[in-house]
Design a protein around this motif. Structure first.
Motif, PDB file in Angstrom:
ATOM      1  N   ILE A 254       0.839  -1.210   0.000  1.00 12.74           N
ATOM      2  CA  ILE A 254       0.000   0.000   0.000  1.00 12.74           C
ATOM      3  C   ILE A 254       0.870   1.255   0.000  1.00 12.74           C
ATOM      4  O   ILE A 254       0.625   2.198  -0.751  1.00 12.74           O
ATOM      5  N   LEU A 255       1.906   1.254   0.831  1.00 13.09           N
ATOM      6  CA  LEU A 255       2.777   2.432   0.915  1.00 13.09           C
ATOM      7  C   LEU A 255       3.487   2.689  -0.416  1.00 13.09           C
ATOM      8  O   LEU A 255       3.726   3.835  -0.797  1.00 13.09           O
ATOM      9  N   ARG A 256       3.814   1.595  -1.135  1.00 17.00           N
ATOM     10  CA  ARG A 256       4.427   1.759  -2.454  1.00 17.00           C
ATOM     11  C   ARG A 256       3.402   2.299  -3.453  1.00 17.00           C
ATOM     12  O   ARG A 256       3.693   3.211  -4.217  1.00 17.00           O
ATOM     13  N   GLU A 257       2.225   1.716  -3.427  1.00 15.77           N
ATOM     14  CA  GLU A 257       1.186   2.128  -4.384  1.00 15.77           C
ATOM     15  C   GLU A 257       0.799   3.589  -4.195  1.00 15.77           C
ATOM     16  O   GLU A 257       0.561   4.312  -5.148  1.00 15.77           O
ATOM     17  N   GLU A 258       0.722   3.999  -2.931  1.00 17.46           N
ATOM     18  CA  GLU A 258       0.348   5.396  -2.647  1.00 17.46           C
ATOM     19  C   GLU A 258       1.537   6.338  -2.823  1.00 17.46           C
ATOM     20  O   GLU A 258       1.433   7.523  -2.538  1.00 17.46           O
ATOM     21  N   LYS A 259       2.663   5.782  -3.234  1.00 20.49           N
ATOM     22  CA  LYS A 259       3.895   6.556  -3.439  1.00 20.49           C
ATOM     23  C   LYS A 259       4.327   7.311  -2.186  1.00 20.49           C
ATOM     24  O   LYS A 259       4.810   8.436  -2.228  1.00 20.49           O
ATOM     25  N   ILE A 260       4.117   6.687  -1.041  1.00 18.19           N
ATOM     26  CA  ILE A 260       4.523   7.308   0.217  1.00 18.19           C
ATOM     27  C   ILE A 260       5.968   6.940   0.529  1.00 18.19           C
ATOM     28  O   ILE A 260       6.733   7.727   1.054  1.00 18.19           O
ATOM     29  N   VAL A 261       6.335   5.712   0.165  1.00 13.29           N
ATOM     30  CA  VAL A 261       7.723   5.276   0.378  1.00 13.29           C
ATOM     31  C   VAL A 261       8.344   4.968  -0.993  1.00 13.29           C
ATOM     32  O   VAL A 261       7.717   4.287  -1.802  1.00 13.29           O
TER      33      VAL A 261
END
Lengths: 261, 399
Positions: A254-261
């Motif tokens: 999820i964090l990758r998909e949301e471009k947070i990390v």
């Protein structure tokens, strides 16, 4: 050494409950306390007095019931307490509050050091300390995280900055605003509490402190509150259940998909 | 009296009497209207008069401010080690929008010793002008010289709006500048906008630990000044082809203006310290179990290029220093990602982090209040979860 400590009575926001349906604050029954940062300022003052001698006076601007906060500080060991209170001070913003306190401090006579908490936990402005210093045209050091040494005419402190600190020596008189790491405030002693109950607390009104017409209260305040509102409470999102590793893999995804990390 | 009736123009029609909401504030005397001491200067009568006999003189205080003389949006350029602070770039980006809406110019105010090269960054992020105050006395931030130089600039060039980052230095001297030039200062704003009708700056900020929001105005004093929380405003993509005008200003700083002496500047060596500027924060609470486990928090923070924080409980127990504390008596942060590990979510902690963009909570207790504010919650033992997460991110970020 004549030390003034400016304190504020604040609602104990850690006790504030939020109405789960309306999302508004439930203020009823919330106790009033001495602003936590101000207790560090009182403690710092008491320690300087213990080392150098002198007198610690606590002062607050507020409604009559603010004497309770002053008594708490007397119970901790402050020698004197002064309430600055007048209906004409209602509606003061940080400009006129710092003006009024500066005038009240001048009315009390000579001083060497003024201590304040870093900020108050209700307004969180951190503006009144520097404001007092500017009105009195004296030096200031904010975010004091340690008092290193006190001389007759100067004080050396650590001032917290982002990612580090500065070592500053300032001549006296000066205003210091004290952060939490400076010390551990003492609890009031039994003797202190008895003394505080009997302590006669002086009240200063507008007439007593020589404030100039138009510079205090609502009239003297450049800012106005346009409106206040309760922010929509942050909603909880998803709970990722199942096996821990599976949940954590999902989290990373999820964090990758949301471009947070 | 700020409401004046021109006796020559008044026809005695009485329309103003009808419009006046305050009984007795206007009376008819000898066929013309007269304002009495009951008038509160609300201005309701001005529009009612068809004869043009009523003039509303805008209230002027002893400061004698004419708000229309003040033009332009200014941003204080904070810098360290010849690098402009992130919060300044955020404020220039936001300031550009405000300036465009007002049809005014955006300027950076750069104070320092031989740092003129930083003007380029200001232009790239939207500034039309940079006011540059240069001198050895400004080499390191110092309350007195910065207050004096900035106040003199304001008096000379009369800006409409001035924004500072709500950093230690920004908050330290903005409060003094506001007192010196007699204007309002709103602390730690999280939202700014221009009121379409009055063209005033709406300065919105949290109070009571973020449980209440207040919108503050500075109606009659100028400039309208605010400090703004770091990491809240969005940075634009810089355009280094943009240029602008550099205006050098010689401020007069006397020996008396130098309030104190900075003897030493000490930087913490750990990489994971700077909570205020971090995009990602990993924080540990009582659930970490003891100071010997805090490295789990630090290591994950380091892998992610972020900072490591802590709850009050952990700081008060003496496990980590106070400069790591997030919350009401610690730091207020707003990173893009906040990972709360073993933190229950007391209201005083939430006050310091609930404006974060994305919150992840890892806690053993399924009832922990932190889950109520988290975008993603995982009920797990952090001692197992954090090493696993660290490895996953290490693999990913190495790719």
């Amino acid at each position: 050494m004549e030390i003034i400590v400016c304190i504020k009575q604040v609602p104990d926001t850690t006790e504030v409950k939020i109405d789960p349906e309306k999302g508004t604050l439930i203020r009823e029954g919330v106790p009033s306390i001495v602003n936590p940062f101000d207790e560090y300022a009182v403690e710092a003052a008491l320690r300087i007095k213990e080392e150098k001698g002198g007198k610690v006076t606590v002062i607050t601007m507020g409604p009559p019931q603010a004497v309770d906060a002053l008594r708490k500080c007397v119970a901790m060991g402050a020698d004197d307490a002064v309430l600055v209170s007048d209906r004409a001070f209602a509606g003061s913003d940080t400009w006129s509050t710092s003006y009024t306190l500066a005038k009240a401090i001048q009315a009390l006579g000579a001083f060497d050091l003024i201590l304040c908490g870093k900020q108050a936990i209700d307004g969180d402005t951190a503006q009144v300390g520097p404001g007092i210093a500017e009105h009195l045209k004296i030096s200031q050091v904010t975010y004091v995280q340690k008092v290193l040494g006190v001389k007759e005419d100067a004080i050396e402190v650590e001032r917290g900055i982002e990612g580090g600190y500065e070592v500053i020596e300032t001549p006296l008189p000066a205003v210091l605003t004290i952060d939490k790491s400076a010390n551990q405030p003492r609890l009031p002693s039994m003797m202190g509490t008895m003394k505080a109950l009997k302590k006669e607390i002086k009240t200063l009104t507008a007439r007593d402190i020589n404030v100039k017409e138009g510079f205090y209260g609502m009239d003297g305040s450049p800012t106005r509150v346009k409106r206040t509102f309760t922010p929509p409470p942050r909603k909880g999102g998803r709970m990722l259940g199942g096996e821990m590793e599976e949940a954590l893999r999902e989290l990373v995804k999820i964090l990758r998909e949301e471009k947070i990390v | 009296m700020a409401i004046n009736i021109n006796k020559d123009n008044c026809v005695g029609c009485g329309l103003c009497l009808d419009s006046c909401p305050y009984p007795g504030a206007i009376v008819m005397d000898g066929g013309i209207a007269v304002i009495t001491e009951k008038c509160v200067e609300c201005g309701a009568c001005v529009d009612s008069c068809n004869a043009g006999a009523i003039e509303f003189e805008e209230a002027k205080r002893e400061t004698g401010i004419n708000v229309n003389e003040f033009k332009g949006v200014w941003v204080f350029v904070e810098h360290r080690k010849n690098r402009v602070a992130n919060v300044t770039l955020e404020l220039l980006s936001e300031g550009r929008k405000l300036a465009d809406q007002l049809g005014e110019e955006l300027a950076g105010v750069l104070i320092g010793d031989d740092v003129e090269n930083l003007a380029r960054d200001c232009f790239a992020y939207g500034a039309d002008k940079v006011y540059y105050v240069d001198g050895a006395v400004y080499e390191h931030y110092s309350t007195g010289p910065y207050t004096t130089a900035f106040s003199q600039l304001i008096k000379r060039y009369k800006p409409n709006i001035v924004l500072f980052g709500a950093t230690h230095d920004g908050r330290d001297f903005a409060a003094r500048v506001a007192v010196r030039v007699y204007t309002g200062l709103t602390a730690d704003c999280t939202e700014l906008s221009i009121d379409t009708e009055t063209r005033l700056l709406n300065q919105t900020r949290p109070a009571f630990g973020g449980n209440v929001m207040a919108t503050i105005l500075t109606p009659e004093h100028r400039p309208q000044m605010a400090t703004v929380r770091p990491n809240v405003m969005k940075k634009v993509v810089p355009d280094y082809n943009r240029t602008g005008e550099i205006i050098r200003f010689d401020a007069v700083v006397t020996a008396e203006d130098i309030l104190y002496q900075v003897k030493e500047v000490v930087e913490h060596t750990a990489k994971t310290i700077n909570l205020e500027e971090a995009d990602i924060i990993v924080s540990g609470g009582r659930g970490i179990g003891g100071p010997e486990h805090y490295h789990l928090i630090e290591e994950l923070a380091e892998i992610l290029g972020g900072a490591a924080g802590a709850s009050r409980a952990v700081v008060d127990a003496g496990w980590v220093p106070h400069y790591r504390q997030v919350g009401q008596t610690g730091k207020t942060v707003a990173p893009k990602l906040y990972i709360a590990c073993g933190i229950s979510g007391a209201i005083q902690h939430l006050a310091g982090m609930q404006t974060s963009d994305f919150i992840v909570a890892i806690n053993k207790d399924p009832e922990a209040p932190i889950f109520r504010v988290a975008n993603i919650g995982i009920c797990a033992d952090l001692h197992k979860a954090l090493p696993y997460l660290k490895e996953r991110f290490r693999e990913l970020l190495e790719k």
